[in-house]
Design a protein around this motif. Structure first.
Motif, short mmCIF file in Angstrom:
data_model
loop_
_atom_site.label_atom_id
_atom_site.label_comp_id
_atom_site.label_asym_id
_atom_site.label_seq_id
_atom_site.Cartn_x
_atom_site.Cartn_y
_atom_site.Cartn_z
N TYR A 63 40.84 48.57 30.25
CA TYR A 63 41.55 48.15 31.46
C TYR A 63 43.04 48.04 31.14
O TYR A 63 43.43 47.86 29.98
CB TYR A 63 41.06 46.78 31.94
CG TYR A 63 39.63 46.77 32.44
CD1 TYR A 63 39.33 47.06 33.76
CD2 TYR A 63 38.59 46.45 31.57
CE1 TYR A 63 38.01 47.02 34.23
CE2 TYR A 63 37.27 46.42 32.02
CZ TYR A 63 36.99 46.70 33.35
OH TYR A 63 35.69 46.67 33.79
N GLY A 77 36.04 43.04 30.93
CA GLY A 77 37.38 43.23 30.37
C GLY A 77 37.82 42.19 29.36
O GLY A 77 39.00 41.82 29.29
N THR A 96 43.26 46.71 36.22
CA THR A 96 42.80 47.92 36.89
C THR A 96 42.13 48.82 35.86
O THR A 96 42.51 48.79 34.68
CB THR A 96 43.99 48.65 37.57
OG1 THR A 96 43.48 49.71 38.39
CG2 THR A 96 44.98 49.21 36.56
#
Length: 332
Positions: free
Chosen positions: A319, A81, A305
């Motif tokens: 994300y 990420g 997430t």
């Protein structure tokens, strides 16, 4: 009671981990006993970029940041990420936990972190022995570093082992084990070595005594180029003092005369300690603070997430921020 407070962090991973992989026994990188437990908006400042173990000789040289625990997801083949992380410029450093056996993946994680402009701390994290007092386990960590530091690419800060040492270990036993393990690391690495204080990062008095000596003839940690790392959660408990942690423990650890950081902090995991006040106090004293966790937590302390997605070269995953994101980010 303490043991029921802090086992989530790494236990966090236990949950998702045991279900998804079933390979590792996540005992919980406890914070108090039962828990444990990863920057710049397109541009990282010139001062921060490239500042690695080669130049970071004190804790003050390490920027605030986040923890990443990718070993237990997708067999370690994780997209970390970076695109989203770089948009949040208060994140200057990453502490990456590496389970032995994940060396190939870890080499990529570390390389990516450096290429994206972050300072990098790498931690040997053997999930099955968190909180152990086994000197042989700590020595094994030292030997792992001796065998793997160079092949992992070097140029990062070594955190010798995650949360080794229980609430019950003595300053002499802690110092003796670390002297032997540090000697192994010194064969390949001359930078500052971060060592987690015992009791899942909460026994500040024990760690301070292990450095400065609190009794006649006591064994002390001889290497002076170390950084002591405490881990703070709501269930953080100082057994030597018979109470939950408070700001005086920050001063206690500082009395060691060594640089100190908060290598982990988060808002979940028991109750009894004012985690937020302790983190603010440490930060105001100039300590580096590193939040738990960018991702890799199994019980709710994830800043992004979904959980780590599978890595595909050239195709970075998307994300979004969780409701927990600001809990950590606002402290940095």
């Amino acid at each position: 009671m303490k043991k029921m407070n802090l086992n989530f962090k790494k236990a966090k991973v236990s949950i998702a981990f045991l279900v998804l992989i079933g390979l590792l026994f996540m005992t919980g990188c406890e914070k108090t006993d039962t828990n444990e437990g990863a920057v710049a908006a397109t541009e990282v400042s010139t001062a921060t970029k490239g500042l690695t173990a080669k130049t970071a000789s004190t804790a003050g040289d390490i920027g605030n940041g986040v923890n990443l625990q990718p070993s237990y997801y997708n067999s370690g083949n994780c997209d970390l990420g970076w695109t989203l992380m770089k948009q949040n410029t208060k994140i200057k450093s990453v502490r990456i936990e590496v389970e032995p056996g994940q060396e190939t993946n870890a080499k990529r994680w570390i390389s990516e972190a450096k290429s994206n402009g972050f300072q990098v701390i790498v931690t040997y994290h053997k999930s099955s022995v968190l909180g152990s007092d086994s000197a042989s386990e700590l020595l094994a960590a030292g030997t792992w570093w001796k065998n793997n530091y160079s092949s992992l690419g070097g140029g990062f800060i070594v955190n010798l082992m995650n949360e080794w040492g229980s609430h019950n270990i003595t300053p002499s036993a802690y110092a003796s084990a670390y002297n032997a393990a540090i000697a192994q690391v010194r064969a390949v690495y001359s930078g500052s070595i971060i060592i987690d204080i015992p009791g899942w990062g909460q026994e500040t008095a024990t760690a301070a005594c292990a450095v400065k000596g609190c009794s006649s003839g006591q064994t002390k940690i001889t290497d002076t180029k170390i950084i002591l790392s405490a881990h703070i959660y709501p269930g953080a408990y100082n057994q030597a003092k018979g109470r939950y942690m408070n700001t005086s423990d920050i001063d206690d650890l500082a009395s060691s005369g060594r640089a100190c950081i908060l290598g982990e902090f988060g808002s979940i995991g028991g109750s009894g300690a004012d985690w937020s006040g302790i983190v603010d106090y440490a930060k105001n004293k100039g300590w580096t603070i590193i939040g738990w966790a960018w991702a890799g937590d199994g019980i709710g302390m994830n800043m992004i997430t979904p959980q780590f997605q599978s890595y595909v070269s050239g195709s970075p995953k998307t994300y979004t921020k969780t409701s927990y994101f600001n809990t950590i980010y606002n402290k940095l």
